[in-house]
Design a protein around this motif. Structure first.
Motif, PDB file in Angstrom:
ATOM      1  N   ARG A  90     -55.908   2.121  65.064  1.00 52.27           N
ATOM      2  CA  ARG A  90     -57.278   1.972  65.039  1.00 52.27           C
ATOM      3  C   ARG A  90     -57.840   3.340  64.789  1.00 52.27           C
ATOM      4  NH1 ARG A  90     -56.756  -0.276  70.504  1.00 52.27           N
ATOM      5  NH2 ARG A  90     -56.757  -2.375  70.311  1.00 52.27           N
ATOM      6  N   GLU A  91     -57.382   4.649  65.442  1.00 54.80           N
ATOM      7  CA  GLU A  91     -57.722   5.941  65.024  1.00 54.80           C
ATOM      8  C   GLU A  91     -57.687   6.121  63.556  1.00 54.80           C
ATOM      9  OE1 GLU A  91     -55.522   8.515  67.746  1.00 54.80           O
ATOM     10  OE2 GLU A  91     -56.961   7.949  69.336  1.00 54.80           O
ATOM     11  N   ALA A  92     -56.534   5.669  63.022  1.00 56.77           N
ATOM     12  CA  ALA A  92     -56.369   5.915  61.585  1.00 56.77           C
ATOM     13  C   ALA A  92     -57.270   5.238  60.861  1.00 56.77           C
ATOM     14  CB  ALA A  92     -54.805   5.440  61.071  1.00 56.77           C
ATOM     15  N   ALA A  93     -57.518   4.126  61.124  1.00 50.62           N
ATOM     16  CA  ALA A  93     -58.324   3.373  60.307  1.00 50.62           C
ATOM     17  C   ALA A  93     -59.875   3.882  60.505  1.00 50.62           C
ATOM     18  CB  ALA A  93     -58.584   1.947  60.753  1.00 50.62           C
ATOM     19  N   ALA A  94     -60.252   4.581  61.410  1.00 50.11           N
ATOM     20  CA  ALA A  94     -61.519   5.141  61.585  1.00 50.11           C
ATOM     21  C   ALA A  94     -61.386   6.362  60.854  1.00 50.11           C
ATOM     22  CB  ALA A  94     -61.610   5.414  63.097  1.00 50.11           C
ATOM     23  N   ARG A  95     -60.373   7.020  60.464  1.00 52.15           N
ATOM     24  CA  ARG A  95     -60.301   8.289  59.758  1.00 52.15           C
ATOM     25  C   ARG A  95     -60.438   8.018  58.151  1.00 52.15           C
ATOM     26  NH1 ARG A  95     -56.190   9.630  63.308  1.00 52.15           N
ATOM     27  NH2 ARG A  95     -54.704   8.950  61.928  1.00 52.15           N
ATOM     28  N   GLY A  96     -60.368   6.660  57.958  1.00 46.94           N
ATOM     29  CA  GLY A  96     -60.336   6.092  56.637  1.00 46.94           C
ATOM     30  C   GLY A  96     -58.734   6.001  55.831  1.00 46.94           C
ATOM     31  N   THR A  97     -57.885   6.260  56.538  1.00 45.90           N
ATOM     32  CA  THR A  97     -56.426   5.922  55.974  1.00 45.90           C
ATOM     33  C   THR A  97     -56.126   4.856  55.828  1.00 45.90           C
ATOM     34  OG1 THR A  97     -55.695   7.614  57.866  1.00 45.90           O
ATOM     35  CG2 THR A  97     -54.082   6.254  56.744  1.00 45.90           C
ATOM     36  N   ARG A  98     -55.441   4.575  54.501  1.00 50.31           N
ATOM     37  CA  ARG A  98     -55.345   3.160  53.924  1.00 50.31           C
ATOM     38  C   ARG A  98     -54.239   2.636  54.808  1.00 50.31           C
ATOM     39  NH1 ARG A  98     -53.604   2.826  47.741  1.00 50.31           N
ATOM     40  NH2 ARG A  98     -51.954   3.967  48.514  1.00 50.31           N
ATOM     41  N   ILE A  99     -54.249   1.359  55.282  1.00 47.75           N
ATOM     42  CA  ILE A  99     -53.181   0.454  56.047  1.00 47.75           C
ATOM     43  C   ILE A  99     -52.888  -0.555  55.640  1.00 47.75           C
ATOM     44  CG2 ILE A  99     -52.797  -0.237  58.467  1.00 47.75           C
ATOM     45  CD1 ILE A  99     -54.667   1.652  59.660  1.00 47.75           C
ATOM     46  N   ALA A 100     -51.674  -0.795  55.392  1.00 49.15           N
ATOM     47  CA  ALA A 100     -51.505  -2.262  54.806  1.00 49.15           C
ATOM     48  C   ALA A 100     -50.146  -2.700  55.549  1.00 49.15           C
ATOM     49  CB  ALA A 100     -50.701  -1.989  53.228  1.00 49.15           C
ATOM     50  N   SER A 101     -50.160  -4.335  55.605  1.00 45.02           N
ATOM     51  CA  SER A 101     -48.986  -4.986  56.357  1.00 45.02           C
ATOM     52  C   SER A 101     -48.276  -5.751  55.311  1.00 45.02           C
ATOM     53  CB  SER A 101     -49.599  -5.799  57.460  1.00 45.02           C
ATOM     54  OG  SER A 101     -50.505  -6.871  56.837  1.00 45.02           O
ATOM     55  N   ILE A 102     -46.884  -6.114  55.672  1.00 42.69           N
ATOM     56  CA  ILE A 102     -46.198  -6.836  55.185  1.00 42.69           C
ATOM     57  C   ILE A 102     -45.652  -7.908  55.779  1.00 42.69           C
ATOM     58  CG2 ILE A 102     -43.776  -6.857  54.001  1.00 42.69           C
ATOM     59  CD1 ILE A 102     -44.164  -4.058  53.223  1.00 42.69           C
ATOM     60  N   CYS A 103     -45.778  -9.129  55.281  1.00 41.27           N
ATOM     61  CA  CYS A 103     -45.468 -10.439  56.139  1.00 41.27           C
ATOM     62  C   CYS A 103     -46.121 -10.535  57.268  1.00 41.27           C
ATOM     63  CB  CYS A 103     -43.758 -10.304  56.367  1.00 41.27           C
ATOM     64  SG  CYS A 103     -43.201 -11.819  56.783  1.00 41.27           S
ATOM     65  N   VAL A 104     -45.510 -10.564  58.642  1.00 44.55           N
ATOM     66  CA  VAL A 104     -46.014 -10.971  59.773  1.00 44.55           C
ATOM     67  C   VAL A 104     -46.481  -9.583  60.344  1.00 44.55           C
ATOM     68  CG1 VAL A 104     -44.977 -13.083  60.258  1.00 44.55           C
ATOM     69  CG2 VAL A 104     -43.751 -11.086  60.834  1.00 44.55           C
ATOM     70  N   ALA A 106     -49.273  -8.319  59.601  1.00 44.89           N
ATOM     71  CA  ALA A 106     -50.655  -8.694  59.570  1.00 44.89           C
ATOM     72  C   ALA A 106     -51.066  -8.932  61.201  1.00 44.89           C
ATOM     73  CB  ALA A 106     -50.946  -9.855  58.762  1.00 44.89           C
ATOM     74  N   PHE A 107     -50.127  -9.455  61.901  1.00 44.46           N
ATOM     75  CA  PHE A 107     -50.369  -9.798  63.180  1.00 44.46           C
ATOM     76  C   PHE A 107     -50.493  -8.562  64.192  1.00 44.46           C
ATOM     77  CE2 PHE A 107     -48.290 -13.743  62.202  1.00 44.46           C
ATOM     78  CZ  PHE A 107     -48.755 -14.667  63.249  1.00 44.46           C
ATOM     79  N   VAL A 108     -49.893  -7.326  63.824  1.00 46.26           N
ATOM     80  CA  VAL A 108     -50.147  -6.131  64.700  1.00 46.26           C
ATOM     81  C   VAL A 108     -51.692  -5.429  64.045  1.00 46.26           C
ATOM     82  CG1 VAL A 108     -49.477  -3.689  64.538  1.00 46.26           C
ATOM     83  CG2 VAL A 108     -47.916  -5.841  64.326  1.00 46.26           C
ATOM     84  N   LEU A 109     -51.758  -5.871  62.940  1.00 35.98           N
ATOM     85  CA  LEU A 109     -53.212  -5.114  62.367  1.00 35.98           C
ATOM     86  C   LEU A 109     -54.322  -6.081  62.937  1.00 35.98           C
ATOM     87  CD1 LEU A 109     -52.996  -4.193  58.420  1.00 35.98           C
ATOM     88  CD2 LEU A 109     -52.400  -2.854  60.542  1.00 35.98           C
ATOM     89  N   ALA A 110     -54.116  -7.320  63.058  1.00 39.36           N
ATOM     90  CA  ALA A 110     -55.186  -8.195  63.728  1.00 39.36           C
ATOM     91  C   ALA A 110     -55.192  -8.019  65.293  1.00 39.36           C
ATOM     92  CB  ALA A 110     -54.790  -9.706  63.579  1.00 39.36           C
ATOM     93  N   GLU A 111     -54.170  -7.697  65.850  1.00 40.66           N
ATOM     94  CA  GLU A 111     -54.071  -7.449  67.254  1.00 40.66           C
ATOM     95  C   GLU A 111     -54.826  -6.297  67.669  1.00 40.66           C
ATOM     96  OE1 GLU A 111     -53.507  -8.039  71.314  1.00 40.66           O
ATOM     97  OE2 GLU A 111     -52.666  -9.464  69.618  1.00 40.66           O
ATOM     98  N   ALA A 112     -54.964  -5.044  66.734  1.00 38.36           N
ATOM     99  CA  ALA A 112     -55.750  -3.934  66.941  1.00 38.36           C
ATOM    100  C   ALA A 112     -57.122  -4.195  66.395  1.00 38.36           C
ATOM    101  CB  ALA A 112     -55.240  -2.856  65.825  1.00 38.36           C
ATOM    102  N   GLY A 113     -57.535  -5.310  66.049  1.00 37.75           N
ATOM    103  CA  GLY A 113     -58.907  -5.613  65.689  1.00 37.75           C
ATOM    104  C   GLY A 113     -59.236  -5.052  64.289  1.00 37.75           C
ATOM    105  N   LEU A 114     -58.358  -4.832  63.503  1.00 37.84           N
ATOM    106  CA  LEU A 114     -58.806  -4.223  62.255  1.00 37.84           C
ATOM    107  C   LEU A 114     -59.208  -5.343  61.154  1.00 37.84           C
ATOM    108  CD1 LEU A 114     -56.097  -1.273  61.991  1.00 37.84           C
ATOM    109  CD2 LEU A 114     -58.446  -1.161  63.042  1.00 37.84           C
ATOM    110  N   LEU A 115     -58.757  -6.371  61.460  1.00 40.02           N
ATOM    111  CA  LEU A 115     -59.077  -7.383  60.391  1.00 40.02           C
ATOM    112  C   LEU A 115     -60.094  -8.469  60.690  1.00 40.02           C
ATOM    113  CD1 LEU A 115     -55.289  -8.590  59.489  1.00 40.02           C
ATOM    114  CD2 LEU A 115     -56.896  -6.730  58.484  1.00 40.02           C
ATOM    115  N   ASP A 116     -60.725  -8.206  61.603  1.00 40.69           N
ATOM    116  CA  ASP A 116     -61.838  -9.234  62.094  1.00 40.69           C
ATOM    117  C   ASP A 116     -63.060  -8.967  61.159  1.00 40.69           C
ATOM    118  OD1 ASP A 116     -60.705  -9.480  64.419  1.00 40.69           O
ATOM    119  OD2 ASP A 116     -62.006  -8.342  65.980  1.00 40.69           O
ATOM    120  N   GLY A 117     -63.311 -10.137  60.537  1.00 41.01           N
ATOM    121  CA  GLY A 117     -64.567 -10.208  59.670  1.00 41.01           C
ATOM    122  C   GLY A 117     -64.059 -10.019  58.280  1.00 41.01           C
TER     123      GLY A 117
END
Length: 316
Positions: A90-104, A106-117
């Motif tokens: 979450r802190e990295a996303a708030a700084r504008g860091t590019r974050i990408a997931s491979i395969c599942v 995406a569950f980690v990013l969604a758990e962090a709330g980064l993919l909502d909407g």
């Protein structure tokens, strides 16, 4: 230099972990320089994987220095991401860091709330589970990857390669990305999306249900003209009653069931025979080769010819 931090979590999938390591590390600019520095980080000094243990060079502090963070998928049964991991993302996303997931991953990013909407994808096998867990995410199970700017997700396995090459093209242009694709023995762009790999099975129907004899008959007569009126007569029901029972027991309509079954029949014939597309269109019950091509592309995301080229090696 652009730093790519690959986040290894409990029971990380080796293929997903190695994909960004290999692809980004091999990138060359026209002057021969290497634009990416790739590091592996983890929340603990050692991380379990399939059949071996990984000792990471860096801890979560590496995420603070990264320009890009890659989150590989983890195998079934892995411990959920810790609050420290989620907060670091979450802190990295708030700084504008590019974050990408491979395969599942995406569950980690969604758990962090980064993919909502946002639109996102994951491996098609896990798509239904993902949709139930994260209803705020606009899941796109038929694509190879989704780019939301600073948040990206990819489908399973080799789709991670597609995503990495896409990111390289964004960073350095098509010529550099094409060179990276050649080094990975991978096309820069693949025809179609994840849909071509999905097994389009019919919805299960309980044994002994009222529709079971009709469904078995329909499966055996896909090459014939099947109309709602004809199916209703065969089942000795009104069209309205048949439609209602079909929806209750299969979750779809009779004609949609037939179309999906015909596509599956066509996939089998493309994989296992040398029959022409025209003959397969007739055997699967499509009115014409044109109608077959249009429906096949709509369901699988690719053409019959491209599908056969990709999957014909399964044997005939």
């Amino acid at each position: 230099m652009h730093t790519v931090a690959v986040l290894a979590l409990d029971r990380v999938i080796p293929f997903d972990l190695s994909t960004p390591l290999e692809v980004f590390a091999r990138v060359r600019l026209p002057d021969g320089s290497r634009p990416y520095r790739v590091v592996v980080c983890a929340p603990t000094p050692e991380i379990r994987s399939r059949g071996f243990t990984i000792r990471a060079d860096r801890g979560l502090d590496a995420l603070r220095d990264a320009d890009t963070i890659m989150v590989p998928g983890c195998a079934e049964g892995a411990a959920p991401p810790t609050p420290e991991v989620l907060e670091a993302l979450r802190e990295a996303a708030a700084r504008g860091t590019r974050i990408a997931s491979i395969c599942v991953g995406a569950f980690v990013l969604a758990e962090a709330g980064l993919l909502d909407g946002l639109a996102a994808t994951t491996h098609w096998v896990a798509a239904d589970h993902f949709a139930r867990l994260f209803p705020k995410v606009d899941l796109r199970p038929d694509v190879l990857y989704v780019d939301n700017g600073h948040l990206l997700t990819s489908a399973g396995a080799a789709a991670g390669l597609d995503l990495c090459l896409h990111m390289i093209r964004r960073d350095w242009g098509s010529a550099v990305a094409a060179d990276a694709a050649r080094l990975s023995v991978m096309p820069l762009e693949r025809e179609g999306g994840q849909a071509q790999f999905i097994v389009h099975q019919q919805p299960p129907v309980p044994r002994g249900s009222a529709l079971e004899p009709l469904l078995d008959w329909m499966e055996e007569h896909l090459g014939e003209e099947l109309t709602l009126a004809g199916l209703a007569r065969r089942s000795e029901m009104s069209e309205r009653t048949l439609g209602r029972r079909f929806r209750e027991q299969t979750g779809t309509t009779p004609l949609q069931w037939v179309l999906r079954a015909r596509v599956r029949r066509a996939q089998f014939l493309l994989e296992n025979t040398d029959h022409t597309v025209e003959r397969i269109a007739d055997q699967a019950g499509f009115g014409s080769p044109t109608a077959f091509r249009e429906r096949f592309k709509r369901v699988t995301g690719t053409t019959p010819y491209a599908y056969r080229s990709a999957f014909r090696g399964r044997a005939a």
